[in-house]
Design an enzyme around this catalytic site. Structure first.
Site, PDB file in Angstrom:
ATOM      1  N   LYS A   1       0.754  -1.201   0.035  1.00 34.79           N
ATOM      2  CA  LYS A   1       0.019   0.004   0.054  1.00 34.79           C
ATOM      3  C   LYS A   1       0.956   1.197  -0.136  1.00 34.79           C
ATOM      4  CE  LYS A   1      -3.324   2.844   0.648  1.00 34.79           C
ATOM      5  NZ  LYS A   1      -4.113   2.879   1.899  1.00 34.79           N
ATOM      6  N   VAL A   2       0.697   2.142  -0.994  1.00 36.49           N
ATOM      7  CA  VAL A   2       1.743   3.242  -1.364  1.00 36.49           C
ATOM      8  C   VAL A   2       0.891   4.519  -1.528  1.00 36.49           C
ATOM      9  CG1 VAL A   2       3.615   1.773  -2.029  1.00 36.49           C
ATOM     10  CG2 VAL A   2       2.022   2.893  -3.592  1.00 36.49           C
ATOM     11  N   SER A   3       1.508   5.616  -1.185  1.00 34.42           N
ATOM     12  CA  SER A   3       0.925   6.877  -1.725  1.00 34.42           C
ATOM     13  C   SER A   3       0.767   6.755  -3.103  1.00 34.42           C
ATOM     14  CB  SER A   3       1.635   7.950  -1.289  1.00 34.42           C
ATOM     15  OG  SER A   3       1.967   8.008   0.106  1.00 34.42           O
TER      16      SER A   3
ATOM     17  N   THR B   1       1.311  11.622  -0.831  1.00 36.51           N
ATOM     18  CA  THR B   1       0.415  12.352  -1.507  1.00 36.51           C
ATOM     19  C   THR B   1      -0.070  13.609  -0.803  1.00 36.51           C
ATOM     20  OG1 THR B   1      -0.706  10.313  -2.440  1.00 36.51           O
ATOM     21  CG2 THR B   1      -1.842  12.307  -2.666  1.00 36.51           C
ATOM     22  N   ALA B   2       0.096  13.390   0.575  1.00 33.87           N
ATOM     23  CA  ALA B   2      -0.369  14.668   1.401  1.00 33.87           C
ATOM     24  C   ALA B   2       0.648  15.815   0.970  1.00 33.87           C
ATOM     25  CB  ALA B   2      -0.382  14.322   2.672  1.00 33.87           C
TER      26      ALA B   2
ATOM     27  N   HIS C   1      -4.574  10.306   8.168  1.00 31.55           N
ATOM     28  CA  HIS C   1      -5.040   9.258   8.943  1.00 31.55           C
ATOM     29  C   HIS C   1      -6.026   9.773  10.012  1.00 31.55           C
ATOM     30  CE1 HIS C   1      -2.561   7.036   6.389  1.00 31.55           C
ATOM     31  NE2 HIS C   1      -1.350   6.959   7.117  1.00 31.55           N
TER      32      HIS C   1
END
Length: 265
Positions: A58-60, A108-109, A147
């Site tokens: 699970k990645v950005s 991404t943030a 999150h």
């Protein structure tokens, strides 16, 4: 003897909800494979993908768009529908923040903040769960929350400077916000990709139907233990795009590339 396959996932409620039934053996496993799961922070996961450190990760979303050795799966991702990262600070901040705590520079943030901020700032990378304390202790002027922490910033006594979920909504013409996606090593082959997508979808369905069986694992891994926050987190980032991103998700990823400067188109 079955071959071992390593899946690296974040311990956040949306991911543990999506993968919980698979982890707990409720939906079987990949044929001729034994999947082993590890839980890591988002920045660590992004770095693992750069080094080829796991088979499924699970990645950005912005990180997935840069990788050549992995294929993006059509399910299992986190897409915000109005929700997203938040830049916050202690009350009474004068002017714009000069030093900002960020949850890694591959996220991404962070890419969205770089696109949205109309001021210069110094980035201070740290684990996402360390950012609230860094703000409170004055180590940074502001923090980029993701999150669970982004959902409870007011309870922590912070004020919001910039809501990147809402900023994206305006800039993207109400497109879903691709925050994280699931990638799989290309060398594993298309047949295994399709099988993995099928198991992830079964796992999501099982979590919906038997949430009481998955909830204990979700809560054991969550940073915020309040049931309300956990459920709110799942509602915010597990949606139709998690089951199948479809054309809407693919289009959103193209918008993300343009907005964050990954393409000049």
């Amino acid at each position: 003897m079955k071959k071992s396959l390593l899946a690296a996932i974040s311990p956040c409620p949306n991911d543990t909800y999506i993968f919980g039934a698979w982890v707990l053996g409720m939906v079987g496993d990949l044929s001729e494979m034994r999947t082993r799961f590890v839980w890591e922070d988002v920045q660590t996961l992004n770095e693992m993908a750069e080094s080829g450190g796991a088979d499924i990760i699970k990645v950005s979303a912005v990180q997935a768009l840069k990788l050549d050795n992995y294929e993006m799966l059509s399910c299992g991702g986190a897409f915000g529908l109005g929700d997203g990262p938040k830049l916050v600070a202690r009350p009474g901040l004068n002017g714009t923040p000069e030093k900002i705590g960020v949850p890694g520079t591959l996220t991404t943030a962070y890419a969205l903040l770089g696109a949205a901020a109309d001021f210069d700032f110094e980035s201070v990378p740290m684990f996402f769960h360390e950012i609230p304390d860094a703000i409170s202790n004055g180590l940074v002027d502001a923090g980029l929350l993701i999150h669970e922490t982004a959902l409870v910033y007011e309870e922590m006594g912070f004020e919001m400077i910039l809501d990147l979920g809402q900023w994206w909504k305006v800039r993207s013409d109400d497109s879903p916000l691709p925050l994280g996606v699931i990638i799989m090593r290309k060398s594993l082959g298309r047949d295994l990709f399709i099988e993995a997508e099928g198991i992830i979808r079964k796992s999501i369905t099982a979590a919906e139907e038997k949430y009481d069986q998955v909830r204990p694992m979700i809560k054991s891994l969550a940073r915020e233990l309040d049931d309300r926050v956990i459920d709110e987190h799942i509602r915010a980032y597990v949606n139709d795009c998690s089951y199948d991103m479809g054309d809407k998700g693919v289009s959103a990823l193209s918008v993300l590339k343009k907005i964050t400067g990954l393409t000049n188109e």
